[in-house]
Design a protein around this motif. Structure first.
Motif, PDB file in Angstrom:
ATOM      1  N   ALA A  46      33.885  14.150 -72.624  1.00 30.33           N
ATOM      2  CA  ALA A  46      35.217  14.538 -73.096  1.00 30.33           C
ATOM      3  C   ALA A  46      35.089  15.414 -74.351  1.00 30.33           C
ATOM      4  N   HIS A  47      34.170  15.067 -75.211  1.00 30.62           N
ATOM      5  CA  HIS A  47      33.959  15.869 -76.419  1.00 30.62           C
ATOM      6  C   HIS A  47      33.427  17.256 -76.061  1.00 30.62           C
ATOM      7  N   LEU A  48      32.504  17.322 -75.108  1.00 31.18           N
ATOM      8  CA  LEU A  48      31.965  18.624 -74.695  1.00 31.18           C
ATOM      9  C   LEU A  48      33.057  19.512 -74.085  1.00 31.18           C
ATOM     10  N   ARG A  76      36.560  24.245 -74.576  1.00 38.33           N
ATOM     11  CA  ARG A  76      37.903  24.832 -74.541  1.00 38.33           C
ATOM     12  C   ARG A  76      38.280  25.410 -75.916  1.00 38.33           C
ATOM     13  N   ARG A  77      37.905  24.729 -76.982  1.00 40.58           N
ATOM     14  CA  ARG A  77      38.208  25.218 -78.327  1.00 40.58           C
ATOM     15  C   ARG A  77      37.477  26.543 -78.601  1.00 40.58           C
ATOM     16  N   LEU A  78      36.255  26.673 -78.099  1.00 43.13           N
ATOM     17  CA  LEU A  78      35.495  27.901 -78.320  1.00 43.13           C
ATOM     18  C   LEU A  78      35.961  29.052 -77.424  1.00 43.13           C
ATOM     19  N   GLY A  79      36.759  28.747 -76.426  1.00 41.70           N
ATOM     20  CA  GLY A  79      37.333  29.812 -75.605  1.00 41.70           C
ATOM     21  C   GLY A  79      36.522  30.144 -74.371  1.00 41.70           C
ATOM     22  N   PHE A  80      35.558  29.327 -74.017  1.00 41.76           N
ATOM     23  CA  PHE A  80      34.786  29.590 -72.802  1.00 41.76           C
ATOM     24  C   PHE A  80      35.557  29.192 -71.540  1.00 41.76           C
TER      25      PHE A  80
END
Length: 129
Positions: free
Chosen positions: A108-110, A115-119
């Protein structure tokens, strides 16, 4: 004060015959000076002056060494405090890194990180291999 330390410049002692030379005269006068009465105070003898000087020098040296040990103990205590503070900081850093490693193993953290990094976009589904 009157000092009566005999020193013979030459000649012969009463009852001494033969040419024994200056060494014997010097030794005999020294020996007699030790055996003759001294009119001054006991602590005013030249040997006691030297002994007092040696005692004072030894005492000064001992105080110097004691002061030097005090300075060394102070420096070592400051060094110990600095090293203990550095150790606490490194232990906190290790704990923080262990928490990051534990979080990196959580799927879940990964997913949130990716998603936060935009990949990966919000509408896309992330599959693990």
């Amino acid at each position: 004060m009157v000092r009566t330390i005999p020193f013979f410049w030459g000649g012969a002692f009463p009852g001494v015959t033969g040419g024994l030379g200056f060494r014997y005269l010097y030794f005999a006068s020294f020996w007699l000076s030790l055996r003759m009465p001294y009119n001054g105070g006991t602590l005013e003898r030249p040997i006691y002056r030297i002994l007092h000087l040696l005692f004072a020098l030894g005492l000064a040296h001992a105080l110097f060494l004691l002061g030097q040990e005090g300075v060394r103990a102070y420096q070592l205590s400051r060094e110990r405090a600095r090293l203990e503070e550095a150790l606490r900081q490194q232990q906190a850093r290790v704990a923080r890194l262990q928490a990051e490693v534990k979080a990196a193993r959580d799927p879940a953290h990964l997913e949130a990180l990716v998603r936060r990094l935009g990949f990966v976009r919000q509408e896309e589904i992330l599959k693990r291999r």
